[in-house]
Design a protein around this motif. Sequence first.
Motif, PDB file in Angstrom:
ATOM      1  N   LYS A  78     -18.885 -18.663   7.892  1.00  0.00           N
ATOM      2  CA  LYS A  78     -19.222 -17.342   7.413  1.00  0.00           C
ATOM      3  C   LYS A  78     -18.405 -17.015   6.168  1.00  0.00           C
ATOM      4  CE  LYS A  78     -20.969 -14.774  11.381  1.00  0.00           C
ATOM      5  NZ  LYS A  78     -20.850 -13.486  12.118  1.00  0.00           N
ATOM      6  N   PRO A  79     -18.916 -16.127   5.323  1.00  0.00           N
ATOM      7  CA  PRO A  79     -18.122 -15.720   4.157  1.00  0.00           C
ATOM      8  C   PRO A  79     -16.891 -14.944   4.580  1.00  0.00           C
ATOM      9  CG  PRO A  79     -20.106 -14.381   4.343  1.00  0.00           C
ATOM     10  CD  PRO A  79     -20.254 -15.473   5.359  1.00  0.00           C
ATOM     11  N   VAL A  80     -15.917 -14.972   3.689  1.00  0.00           N
ATOM     12  CA  VAL A  80     -14.651 -14.268   3.921  1.00  0.00           C
ATOM     13  C   VAL A  80     -14.482 -13.220   2.840  1.00  0.00           C
ATOM     14  CG1 VAL A  80     -12.132 -14.506   3.837  1.00  0.00           C
ATOM     15  CG2 VAL A  80     -13.498 -16.149   5.131  1.00  0.00           C
ATOM     16  N   ASN A  81     -14.045 -12.052   3.242  1.00  0.00           N
ATOM     17  CA  ASN A  81     -13.738 -10.991   2.286  1.00  0.00           C
ATOM     18  C   ASN A  81     -12.231 -10.807   2.208  1.00  0.00           C
ATOM     19  OD1 ASN A  81     -14.355  -8.689   0.520  1.00  0.00           O
ATOM     20  ND2 ASN A  81     -13.475  -7.494   2.191  1.00  0.00           N
ATOM     21  N   ILE A  82     -11.663 -11.093   1.019  1.00  0.00           N
ATOM     22  CA  ILE A  82     -10.235 -10.845   0.794  1.00  0.00           C
ATOM     23  C   ILE A  82     -10.133  -9.390   0.351  1.00  0.00           C
ATOM     24  CG2 ILE A  82      -8.161 -11.568  -0.442  1.00  0.00           C
ATOM     25  CD1 ILE A  82      -9.560 -14.238  -1.000  1.00  0.00           C
ATOM     26  N   SER A  83      -9.714  -8.546   1.249  1.00  0.00           N
ATOM     27  CA  SER A  83      -9.701  -7.113   0.943  1.00  0.00           C
ATOM     28  C   SER A  83      -8.702  -6.777  -0.153  1.00  0.00           C
ATOM     29  CB  SER A  83      -9.412  -6.305   2.208  1.00  0.00           C
ATOM     30  OG  SER A  83      -8.176  -6.701   2.785  1.00  0.00           O
ATOM     31  N   GLN A  84      -7.558  -7.474  -0.181  1.00  0.00           N
ATOM     32  CA  GLN A  84      -6.545  -7.249  -1.213  1.00  0.00           C
ATOM     33  C   GLN A  84      -6.018  -8.607  -1.677  1.00  0.00           C
ATOM     34  OE1 GLN A  84      -5.956  -4.155  -2.241  1.00  0.00           O
ATOM     35  NE2 GLN A  84      -7.164  -3.191  -0.610  1.00  0.00           N
ATOM     36  N   LEU A  85      -5.998  -8.818  -2.992  1.00  0.00           N
ATOM     37  CA  LEU A  85      -5.452 -10.041  -3.576  1.00  0.00           C
ATOM     38  C   LEU A  85      -4.556  -9.587  -4.729  1.00  0.00           C
ATOM     39  CD1 LEU A  85      -7.544 -13.216  -4.544  1.00  0.00           C
ATOM     40  CD2 LEU A  85      -5.415 -12.559  -5.648  1.00  0.00           C
ATOM     41  N   TYR A  86      -3.249  -9.805  -4.622  1.00  0.00           N
ATOM     42  CA  TYR A  86      -2.355  -9.184  -5.604  1.00  0.00           C
ATOM     43  C   TYR A  86      -1.049  -9.949  -5.762  1.00  0.00           C
ATOM     44  CZ  TYR A  86      -0.366  -7.271  -1.248  1.00  0.00           C
ATOM     45  OH  TYR A  86       0.177  -7.136   0.011  1.00  0.00           O
ATOM     46  N   LEU A  87      -0.390  -9.696  -6.897  1.00  0.00           N
ATOM     47  CA  LEU A  87       0.951 -10.214  -7.148  1.00  0.00           C
ATOM     48  C   LEU A  87       1.957  -9.306  -6.468  1.00  0.00           C
ATOM     49  CD1 LEU A  87       0.591 -11.115 -10.928  1.00  0.00           C
ATOM     50  CD2 LEU A  87       0.944 -12.743  -9.063  1.00  0.00           C
ATOM     51  N   GLY A  88       2.929  -9.896  -5.801  1.00  0.00           N
ATOM     52  CA  GLY A  88       3.882  -9.110  -5.031  1.00  0.00           C
ATOM     53  C   GLY A  88       4.633  -8.093  -5.863  1.00  0.00           C
ATOM     54  N   ASN A  89       4.967  -8.444  -7.100  1.00  0.00           N
ATOM     55  CA  ASN A  89       5.716  -7.526  -7.963  1.00  0.00           C
ATOM     56  C   ASN A  89       4.812  -6.653  -8.826  1.00  0.00           C
ATOM     57  OD1 ASN A  89       8.253  -8.351  -7.058  1.00  0.00           O
ATOM     58  ND2 ASN A  89       8.317 -10.067  -8.494  1.00  0.00           N
ATOM     59  N   GLY A  90       3.526  -6.756  -8.586  1.00  0.00           N
ATOM     60  CA  GLY A  90       2.590  -5.878  -9.283  1.00  0.00           C
ATOM     61  C   GLY A  90       2.680  -5.963 -10.791  1.00  0.00           C
ATOM     62  N   GLN A  91       2.639  -4.821 -11.448  1.00  0.00           N
ATOM     63  CA  GLN A  91       2.678  -4.790 -12.903  1.00  0.00           C
ATOM     64  C   GLN A  91       4.034  -5.175 -13.473  1.00  0.00           C
ATOM     65  OE1 GLN A  91       1.189  -1.090 -14.436  1.00  0.00           O
ATOM     66  NE2 GLN A  91      -0.804  -1.291 -13.435  1.00  0.00           N
ATOM     67  N   ASN A  92       5.051  -5.254 -12.643  1.00  0.00           N
ATOM     68  CA  ASN A  92       6.377  -5.692 -13.097  1.00  0.00           C
ATOM     69  C   ASN A  92       6.533  -7.203 -13.033  1.00  0.00           C
ATOM     70  OD1 ASN A  92       7.328  -3.037 -13.557  1.00  0.00           O
ATOM     71  ND2 ASN A  92       7.712  -2.782 -11.361  1.00  0.00           N
ATOM     72  N   SER A  93       5.503  -7.879 -12.581  1.00  0.00           N
ATOM     73  CA  SER A  93       5.587  -9.328 -12.433  1.00  0.00           C
ATOM     74  C   SER A  93       5.650 -10.015 -13.795  1.00  0.00           C
ATOM     75  CB  SER A  93       4.388  -9.847 -11.654  1.00  0.00           C
ATOM     76  OG  SER A  93       4.473 -11.251 -11.506  1.00  0.00           O
ATOM     77  N   LYS A  94       6.410 -11.106 -13.874  1.00  0.00           N
ATOM     78  CA  LYS A  94       6.443 -11.948 -15.075  1.00  0.00           C
ATOM     79  C   LYS A  94       5.238 -12.890 -15.108  1.00  0.00           C
ATOM     80  CE  LYS A  94      10.502 -10.210 -15.975  1.00  0.00           C
ATOM     81  NZ  LYS A  94      10.623  -9.152 -16.988  1.00  0.00           N
ATOM     82  N   PHE A  95       4.538 -12.977 -13.985  1.00  0.00           N
ATOM     83  CA  PHE A  95       3.398 -13.875 -13.874  1.00  0.00           C
ATOM     84  C   PHE A  95       2.102 -13.120 -14.187  1.00  0.00           C
ATOM     85  CE2 PHE A  95       6.725 -15.546 -11.189  1.00  0.00           C
ATOM     86  CZ  PHE A  95       6.704 -16.912 -11.443  1.00  0.00           C
ATOM     87  N   ARG A  96       1.087 -13.873 -14.584  1.00  0.00           N
ATOM     88  CA  ARG A  96      -0.239 -13.330 -14.820  1.00  0.00           C
ATOM     89  C   ARG A  96      -1.246 -14.186 -14.074  1.00  0.00           C
ATOM     90  NH1 ARG A  96       2.477 -14.027 -19.278  1.00  0.00           N
ATOM     91  NH2 ARG A  96       1.328 -15.903 -19.877  1.00  0.00           N
ATOM     92  N   MET A  97      -2.293 -13.558 -13.549  1.00  0.00           N
ATOM     93  CA  MET A  97      -3.297 -14.350 -12.843  1.00  0.00           C
ATOM     94  C   MET A  97      -4.701 -13.931 -13.257  1.00  0.00           C
ATOM     95  SD  MET A  97      -3.338 -12.932  -8.914  1.00  0.00           S
ATOM     96  CE  MET A  97      -3.783 -11.221  -8.545  1.00  0.00           C
TER      97      MET A  97
END
Length: 492
Positions: A78-97
Motif C-alpha cells: 500500500k502507499p505510504v503517506n509521510i505526514s511530516q518530512l523535515y530537517l531537525g534544525n529547521g531553517q537554522n540548519s546548515k544542510f539543504r534538501m
Amino acid sequence: MPIQSLAFMIFKKPLFYFIFIVASLVSILTLDSCKKDTSFAEGNVSLTFSTDTILFDTLFTTIGSSTYTLLVSNTLDKPVNISQLYLGNGQNSKFRMNVDGVSGFHLSDVEIPAHDSIYIFVEVTIDPNSGTGPMLVTDSILFEVNGNLQDVNLIAYGIDAYFILPNRNIAGLPPFHIVSREFTDTTWTNDKPIVIYGYAVVDSNAILRIEEGTKIFFHSNSGLWIYKGGSLKVMGTKDKPVTFEGDRPEAYYENIPGQWDRIWINESSVDNEINYAQIRNGFIGIQAEYLQEDMGNQLSIKNTIIENMSGVGILSRSYKIDAENLLITNCKQYNLALTMGGNYEFRHCTFANYWNYDVRKTPAVYINNYYVGANNVVFPFDLVKANFYNSIIYGNNTEELLVDNNSQGGSFNYLFDHNLIKTENSTNNSSFWVSILKNQDPKFVSTSNADYHLQDISPAIGQGKSSVIPSFDIEGNQRDATSPDLGVYEYQ
C-alpha cells in the motif's frame, strides 16, 4: 402512473434519449469502479533508506558541498503517506534538501506509492568561525509516518581557511590577485589552509615563501603565477610536505585530474626552490619558461610528487631544472616535457605513467630542441644538456621516451646513465646511453594504487651509479652507497 404507462412513455421518446440514459449509467458505474484506492498503509510503518548516515568529508567554510543522494523506499503493498518530512534544525540548519524536485526545510504529506521510492538530495555549507580546527556540523532528516518517527543522520566536517580572491582583470590574462608585490618577501604560514580563486601572483623581484605543512587548494581554472623576476620557495619537510590540489577534498575528488590549472613560473630568478611538495589533480603541475630573455632561470625541485595531471606533469620551455627524488606519475599527455632546449639534470627520479581515464598516445618523457611557429617555421633552441641518472621511465605504452632532435634545431645534448627505460629507441651509442635496463618491468608494488615502491624482485634494485647524490631517498631512507636502487624509492 402505472409502470406500464411509464415504460410506454420512455419508449415513445426518440432513440437518442434512450442511448443517452444508458451511456450515463454505464459511465457512472465505470467511474465508481475505477476510483483510485487512496487508503494508506496504517499502523507501525517502516521506511527503508539507502543509508542511515550521510557523511560529508571535510569541507571548506563558505564553499558548498557536493550533492549526496538518499533513496527512501516503501516496500509495502500500500502507499505510504509521510505526514511530516523535515530537517531537525529547521531553517537554522546548515544542510539543504530537495525531495523529488521540491526544496524546503519542512514538507508535509509526501506520498510514496506501493513498492516505490523517492529521492532526497542533500547539500551543506558551513559558516566560518575564528577557530583553526575542524568544525563538526550535524543534523537529521526526520520522517513521521502514522505518528512514528524515523531519521537519517547528517554529519559534516568543516575547516576555516584563508581565501584569495581575484581583484584584477586585464584583457588577455586570467583574473588574478597579487599576493607578493614588487621587492617584498611574503610568507604563507600553515595555520590555516589557503584557498585560491583565479591566479595568485608573485610580482617582479618579489619572493613567496611557503612554510612546511601548508595546504594550498585551487578552485577550478586557478593557479599560482611566479612572474618575471619573482621567486618561489616551497619549504616542505618529509613529515610536513606542502600540498597543492583542488578545492574539493571530498572522497570522490581524491584522484580526479584537471581540477585546477597550474603553477606557472615565468622567467624567474635563479633561486626557485621546491622541496617536499605534493602537487596533485591539476592540468599542468609546473610550467617553467622564459618570456623574452634568459635571466639565469632555474628551478631546483627535490623530494616532490606530481600526480594525476590532465595535461603535463612538468612542462619546460628553455628552462633550467635541477631535480632529485622526483616522482611524476599518471598524466594524460607527458609526465615530463622538456621543450625548446634548456638545461636539465634529473637524479633518482621516477616517471611512471599508467594513465587509465582514456587512451594516452604520448610518451612519459619527451625532449626536443625547437619550436614550430606559424607557417611551420622552425625556431631552433639549444639543448645544453638533459642528463638522467639512476632513474626509471616506464608506463603502459609501448614507447615511453621520445628524443626529438630536429635537424633545424640547435644543439642537442642528452645522457641517460644507469636508467631503466621502456623504449623502442636503440640504446647502443654509449655517448648517450650508459648501463640501460631496456624494457624490463620495474616491478612496482602496485601501479593501480599508484604505489611505486619496488618489489623485492625488481630489476631496478642495486643498479644505480654509486657517485650520484642524493644519499637518501624521498622517504628519508639511506641509499646503498655502492649500488643504490633506481628511482625515488630505495628498497627496504
